[in-house]
Design an enzyme around this catalytic site. Structure first.
Site: not given
Ligand code: BGC
Length: 766
Positions: A329, A471, A585
């Protein structure tokens, strides 16, 4: 103003970092910033865009071609190399203005005296198959030099080998190395022509290597040239008599030689000058930021697929095979804005790549039992997902860990749709929708329709069991970022239909027919009517990242770091350090606030920036630029500045995560490069184009006096100069239309072709 970066001594420990930092490329291939005598141990790589191969049951990854620029020197029988010889001085330099790499090494000769070895090289922008180099030696005493130069077929692979049936041959005076890939049997060919005007040349049968022996006279310079061409079976070779890759490569080096080094360099330079003329951003008052930003733009330009719509930009660019050469992405969300504003043709190629890989996305959706298109988290040539179910190894047990990047980062399909719509809105080129874009949009909407869960108690559609940008928290419910993007996908699906119906009724009818079995517009509309997107808490203004995020353990980042047992341990997954805590993260809610900046108040943005930033590890290079963007947006550019600098310097300093578990993830960081551009232009310079009006809301860091840049908007070229008290807009005389500009939310003013607008700023807000 500085256009080059250099190292003035050789440091063995920097070989890998410098391989990234000094990279050259032209979108067809990347050539790592290694030195002429280096081999696979030093991670030499000629990484080819869009050619992938799978060895056995290992990960599929891009193919590295043999190195046609290989050159080593020996003096009186002794090899000279920076790795082992006595070096009197050494300079490695990259000129980012023309994408030319140079090195000059002076060796202390064993028997006294100095020998200087210089080499300059570039990956031609004029002919993307070509690598070109000029080399020279100069000695302060007479000696016997042997130069070995040719094509090094021992390539660096992470999960290879990929080249089989390797053959080295000579055709007249051209060296050729050819091979075929293991999986798809695609030919890969490198041809080399070296031009010496001195010495005696010897080529051993069956070896792509020349040995030139010369009695060097003190004080004289001996110069030679190398012309190298790379072709593969994927190249659409000239129709007609259809040359083979070997013929094409031989022809390319011969005509390069005929043109000569100076002409090739000149053509290459001019094309680079042209590139910079529509992409350079000038920062006045901050030399360090200026170079870092230019360097970031350079990194994007050397990997941009200017000549192909079949490839996109991998997460590590063309700096090797890291991350499987896969496209994430990152492209749509972090790189596309730069290309949209500077070179819409490349932006179109990037989005066409998604159209060409739609079938892979359809296959993935079907594999999981969903409708429509579920794009690959890690996409390669076919669009099938290269991401494995076990992407990280546990450093403590060595066992593969189940990760859910592939299955649960469903936002990828929404990111693709976001990119397509950005392109259409921005450029006004709706032909992309007719060329397959509409199908992508509707297939992604269908995917989300089938993925969504209708909560009959709350009477709303929800998106459950996903992983958002952060994530470290996998398989969560109602991740606000994901839900907001799914909503946007549904809206875009409706707007695409409206646009086509109005402007291209026939195409609309034909395309719609494919979707008549549904779910289609009626279902999308119904879903939109009761679609849930988490909203700011009325009191704290905080948007909860996902359901029950606030129930997680609150620890400081420092505390969490103190719990680390192994510096490479993975913080996410089933039993990761961060999994049970609120530490994230990378930017997640804050990214959403940036994407939908007009839907949230400044107070909401500020509250969430302040809440989430201390909880963000910035464990991904995609993260800090987003904090810079939102800081600028809320009028606190100086909060944002350090995040901008961290982003813009990532490939210069080499300070980034090199390992996750036992997996090497080093290389260049194109998403950060694009993020640096976004922070500077969309953040600090405050540029926002809604498809009709250009809004400028500057928020310059204290060091910056002004920012100046060219932009292409709706096919027209403009030059913007944004200082602390004034914005100047100059429109090219060749523009075909007026464009409206508003400064600090004031009245829109039209800028006519060839005209200049000067608009004063209110001092307080800059
Ligand atoms: C990030 C992802 C990103 C990928 C490739 C990961 O570390 O978490 O968001 O897409 O790297 O850059």
């Amino acid at each position: 103003m500085s256009w080059s970066t250099r190292d003035t001594h050789f440091d063995k420990d920097l070989v890998t970092t410098n391989g990234n930092k000094y990279m050259i490329g032209n979108g067809y291939m990347g050539y790592r910033g290694t030195l002429e005598e280096f081999g696979k141990e030093q991670l030499v790589a000629v990484t080819l865009a869009g050619l992938y191969d799978k060895a056995g049951d290992k990960w599929r990854e891009p193919v590295n071609a043999p190195n046609g620029l290989y050159t080593s020197i020996a003096c009186d029988g002794e090899d000279l190399t920076v790795l082992d010889s006595e070096v009197a001085s050494h300079v490695q330099e990259l000129d980012i203005r023309s994408a030319v790499h140079c090195r000059e090494t002076v060796y202390n000769l064993p028997e006294g005296g100095l020998l200087t070895f210089s080499a300059e090289r570039f990956a031609s922008l004029d002919n993307q198959h070509l690598l070109v180099s000029r080399l020279s030696i100069h000695s302060t005493r007479d000696c016997r030099i042997v130069i070995e130069t040719g094509i090094d077929g021992k390539v660096w692979d992470i999960n290879g080998p990929h080249l089989f049936e390797l053959q080295e041959q000579l055709e007249k005076d051209v060296l050729i190395t050819s091979a075929i890939t293991g999986e798809l049997k695609i030919p890969v060919v490198v041809a080399e022509q070296a031009v010496f005007s001195f010495g005696e040349q010897q080529i051993d049968e069956g070896k792509a290597l020349r040995r030139i022996s010369v009695e060097v006279r003190a004080g004289e310079t001996y110069e030679w040239y190398k012309y190298v061409a790379v072709y593969t079976g994927l190249d659409a070779l000239n129709a007609g008599d259809t040359p083979t890759p070997i013929e094409a490569a031989v022809h390319a080096v011969r005509s390069a030689q005929a043109q000569g080094y100076a002409v090739l360099l000149n053509n290459h330079r001019q094309l680079w000058e042209d590139r910079w003329s529509h992409s350079d951003v000038i920062i006045e008052g901050d030399e360090e930021a200026q170079f870092a930003l230019r360097y970031s733009i350079y990194q994007l330009l050397i990997i941009a697929p200017a000549e192909s719509e079949k490839v996109s930009i991998p997460a590590r660019g063309l700096s090797g095979q890291v991350y499987k050469g896969a496209v994430f992405w990152d492209t749509e969300m972090f790189m596309l804005p730069f290309f949209l504003h500077s070179d819409p043709g490349i932006a179109r190629n990037l989005m066409m790549y998604r159209i060409h890989t739609l079938d892979g996305a359809r296959r993935k959706a079907a594999e999981y039992g969903f409708l429509g298109a579920f794009y690959a988290w890690e996409s390669q040539d076919t669009g099938d997902d290269a991401c494995t179910l076990f992407n990280v190894n546990d450093v403590f047990t060595g066992r593969p860990m189940r990760t859910f990047f592939r299955d649960k980062q469903v936002h990828i399909s929404a990111d693709v749709v976001h990119g397509i719509w950005q392109y259409v809105q921005f450029t006004g080129d709706d032909s992309l929708l007719l060329d397959g874009g509409a199908e992508v949009v509707w297939e992604c909407a269908r995917f989300f329709y089938s993925y969504a869960y209708y909560n009959s108690v709350k009477e709303r559609y929800e998106i459950l069991d996903v992983t958002g940008p952060d994530e470290y928290h996998e398989r969560v419910n109602n991740n606000a970022f994901t839900n907001a993007l799914v909503k946007e996908t549904l809206e875009i699906a409706m707007r695409t239909a409206e646009l086509l119906k109005e402007k291209y009724p026939e195409a609309y009818r034909d395309l719609s027919a494919q979707f008549s079995a549904g779910p289609y517009l009626a279902e999308f509309e119904a879903m939109l009517d009761s679609f849930y997107v988490p909203q700011p808490d009325p009191e704290s203004l905080i948007i909860e990242q996902f359901d029950r995020y606030h129930k997680l353990e609150e620890v400081t980042l420092a505390e969490l770091k103190s719990r680390v047992i192994n510096k490479h341990e993975y913080w996410g997954g089933g039993n990761g350090l961060a999994t049970t805590t609120t530490i994230l993260k990378q930017a997640d809610i804050v990214l959403m606030l940036n994407l939908f900046k007009h839907s949230f108040t400044k107070a909401v943005k500020k509250a969430n920036w302040e809440f989430y930033e201390p909880r963000t590890e910035h464990g991904s290079s995609l993260s800090p630029c987003i904090y810079a963007l939102v800081a600028a947006d809320i009028g606190s550019p100086d909060w944002g500045y350090p995040y901008f600098m961290r982003t813009a310097t990532v490939d210069l300093t080499g300070v980034s995560k090199q390992y996750v578990g036992d997996l090497y993830i080093g290389g260049t960081h194109p998403a950060a490069n694009g993020g640096a551009w976004m922070a500077a232009v969309l953040g600090f310079a405050g540029l926002y184009f809604d498809g009709e009006t250009v809004h400028i809301h500057p928020s310059l860091p204290k060091q910056w006096q002004s920012v100046e840049l060219p932009v292409v908007l709706r096919g027209g070229s403009f030059r913007l100069h944004i200082s602390r008290d004034e914005v100047t807009v100059s429109a090219a005389a060749s523009n075909r239309e007026d464009l409206a500009f508003t400064i600090q939310d004031g009245q829109p003013e039209l800028c006519h072709p060839g005209a200049q607008l000067r608009l004063r700023l209110e001092a307080a807000s800059v």
